[in-house]
Scaffold this motif. Structure first.
Motif, short mmCIF file in Angstrom:
data_model
loop_
_atom_site.label_atom_id
_atom_site.label_comp_id
_atom_site.label_asym_id
_atom_site.label_seq_id
_atom_site.Cartn_x
_atom_site.Cartn_y
_atom_site.Cartn_z
N THR A 1 13.76 -23.32 7.92
CA THR A 1 14.75 -24.70 7.82
C THR A 1 14.55 -24.67 9.72
OG1 THR A 1 16.31 -24.98 7.72
CG2 THR A 1 15.13 -25.07 5.41
N ARG A 2 14.77 -24.04 10.13
CA ARG A 2 15.16 -24.56 11.79
C ARG A 2 15.80 -25.30 12.19
NH1 ARG A 2 12.63 -20.03 13.61
NH2 ARG A 2 10.51 -19.87 12.60
N THR A 3 16.75 -25.55 11.00
CA THR A 3 17.91 -26.42 11.41
C THR A 3 19.33 -25.68 10.88
OG1 THR A 3 18.36 -27.49 8.58
CG2 THR A 3 16.74 -28.06 10.47
N ASN A 4 20.64 -26.06 11.29
CA ASN A 4 21.80 -25.25 10.91
C ASN A 4 22.33 -25.78 8.97
OD1 ASN A 4 22.76 -24.40 13.23
ND2 ASN A 4 23.83 -26.19 13.36
N ALA A 5 22.75 -24.55 8.70
CA ALA A 5 22.73 -24.97 7.52
C ALA A 5 24.31 -23.95 6.92
CB ALA A 5 21.05 -24.10 7.07
N TYR A 6 24.14 -23.37 5.70
CA TYR A 6 25.54 -23.16 5.16
C TYR A 6 25.00 -22.13 3.59
CZ TYR A 6 28.48 -26.28 2.11
OH TYR A 6 28.75 -26.74 1.45
N SER A 7 25.64 -21.96 3.02
CA SER A 7 24.95 -21.12 2.45
C SER A 7 25.90 -20.94 1.23
CB SER A 7 24.17 -19.90 1.81
OG SER A 7 22.96 -20.30 2.74
N VAL A 8 26.02 -21.60 -0.43
CA VAL A 8 27.02 -21.35 -1.25
C VAL A 8 26.89 -20.02 -2.50
CG1 VAL A 8 27.48 -21.79 -4.03
CG2 VAL A 8 26.75 -23.29 -2.41
N VAL A 9 27.63 -19.59 -2.13
CA VAL A 9 27.69 -17.62 -3.06
C VAL A 9 28.00 -17.26 -3.74
CG1 VAL A 9 27.79 -15.68 -1.38
CG2 VAL A 9 27.60 -17.25 -0.49
#
Length: 484
Positions: A208-216
């Motif tokens: 996406t070329r953006t900052n993110a975080y992921s639920v795991v």
């Protein structure tokens, strides 16, 4: 006519009214802000609940894959669609048939039975998700296998947009997902912090070329181990988070919502990122051991955008006018009480402070004394003496004009300040007063009491004290003439 300074009263009235309105505004604006803050708390809780719901749904999907995966390994026969090979990578992309969308799979070698069962289980659950009522079925979700370099994306992506070798997350997997929680310990608790790692740190997403975080969430093989064999991740990128918060935040242009990592300065602005916060209050809500949601409130903006504030302006104006009216009445009453002699209704000597030399030009001072007043008090008592004083005061009030000033100067003495150019006019006024007093009488039992007065008249000279002394001298000259 009251002689006291109306300017002084007016200044006090407006000062009091302004102070009352400022206090009223401060109180009401505090109430408005508290109301808006409660709205912000609700909003924070809504965002937090939405994020936790996404986590719960991801957990349920991981549990479904775990169950399907465990039973598939027992029965075997885990068939998956054929893979395409490109260099050292095997993958499948979106089929040409729109009804046959399988997502995207990337491996660095041919899958063994465990990988095929994992993919077939994910495909099975994915098909059921599409027909479910889950709110995250359109979200960006994928599986990372621990046994070999494998990514399975529930959504279809282009091969040139992703490469396993370029994946920083996979190459530094222990940094992003540092723990491997035990299955049963994880399942037998409701506390998020006890469930082990629930999200990755904030990172820059290559897709996406953006900052993110992921639920795991975690996928297990319950046949052999309670340790995870794969990770199920749901990406929260900026676009997805903005859409999530926007659906909740409505028209709150005074709110900025930010997701913070608890142990680092990294953050993701979820909503209201362009809002300036010169003076702010914060509402914080913990999301997990790794993240917290903070809603920043523009204090002035929250008040200004409130419907109650728009009603507050006309209400404050009405309050100002009401306080002006009430304060004016009250201060006038206080001034009347202070400056008026309550026995006679004339001004008391307290009025001297209000008599400025500039207002006394072209005036004559007449000092009046009631003849033989002490003998009336001694013979008939002070109550009768008071009646005599009231009678003299009534005659004075009825005789003088509005621009003249009558003062009970002390005991049985009165001071009359007459506005005129000629002393003869002032003497004429005093003659009428003296004649009227002499004509009146007061009945006490069988006795009839009559009164006379002595007076002296002088022109205003330099100051109040000098003018009264000159009038006093003239009055004693009259007393001497009356005694002869």
């Amino acid at each position: 006519m009251f002689l006291f300074s109306r300017k002084k009263i007016a200044s006090k009235v407006y000062a009091i009214s302004a102070a009352v309105c400022v206090i009223f505004l401060a109180i009401m604006m505090s109430f408005i802000f508290l109301h808006q803050k409660n709205e912000a708390i609700k909003l924070t809780n809504e965002v937090r609940a939405k994020l936790l719901n996404i986590f719960d749904e991801n957990e349920n999907i991981a549990d479904a894959i775990t169950t399907k995966y465990t039973t598939s390994l027992q029965h075997g026969g885990c068939d998956i669609p054929a893979l395409e090979q490109e260099s050292d990578e095997w993958h499948w992309l979106k089929s040409n048939n729109a009804d046959d969308d399988r997502g995207s799979l990337f491996l660095n070698k041919q899958p063994d039975l465990a990988e095929r069962c994992l993919v077939s289980s994910a495909l099975f659950v994915r098909q059921n998700i599409a027909q479910s009522d889950l709110s995250t079925k359109e979200g960006f979700r994928y599986i990372i296998s621990m046994r070999q370099k494998m990514f399975y994306f529930f959504s279809s992506i282009k091969s040139d947009a992703f490469s396993i070798e370029d994946s920083k997350m996979f190459n530094e997997l222990p940094f992003y997902i540092p723990t491997m929680p035990d299955y049963y310990k994880r399942k037998l608790t409701h506390t998020l912090t006890q469930k082990g790692t629930v999200a990755t740190p904030i990172y820059h997403d290559l897709i996406t070329r953006t900052n993110a975080y992921s639920v795991v969430s975690f996928i297990y093989d319950l046949n052999s181990s309670t340790v995870p064999v794969a990770y199920l991740l749901y990406d929260h990128n900026l676009e997805e988070l903005h859409g999530l918060a926007k659906s909740l935040a409505r028209q709150n242009k005074w709110v900025k919502i930010t997701l913070y990592e608890t142990d680092s300065p990294k953050k993701l602005c979820i909503f209201g990122c362009d809002i300036r916060l010169p003076l702010q209050a914060n509402v914080e809500s913990g999301l997990s051991s790794q993240f917290k949601v903070i809603t920043h409130i523009n204090i002035f903006g929250s008040i200004y955008h409130s419907v109650m504030f728009k009603l507050l302006i006309p209400i404050t104006l009405l309050l100002f006018m009401l306080v002006v009216k009430l304060a004016s009445r009250y201060l006038t009453s206080v001034a009347r009480h202070t400056l008026i002699d309550h026995l006679t209704g004339l001004y008391s000597r307290n009025i001297e402070a209000e008599l400025k030399p500039a207002t006394l030009e072209r005036r004559f001072f007449a000092l009046v004394d009631c003849n033989k007043f002490k003998s009336v008090n001694d013979r008939y008592g002070h109550a009768v003496g008071d009646k005599v004083l009231q009678m003299v005061a009534d005659v004075i009030k009825q005789t003088i004009r509005k621009e003249d000033i009558a003062i009970r100067y002390g005991g049985d003495e009165f001071l009359i300040i007459i506005k005129t150019e000629q002393k003869s006019d002032a003497l004429l006024v005093m003659e009428r007063i003296a004649e009227e007093i002499a004509r009146r009488s007061i009945g006490v039992n069988d006795d009839v009491i009559t009164s006379t007065i002595s007076y002296g008249v002088s022109r205003f000279n330099r100051d109040l004290k000098t003018s009264i002394l000159l009038a006093d001298k003239e009055m004693y000259k009259m007393k001497k003439r009356q005694a002869q």
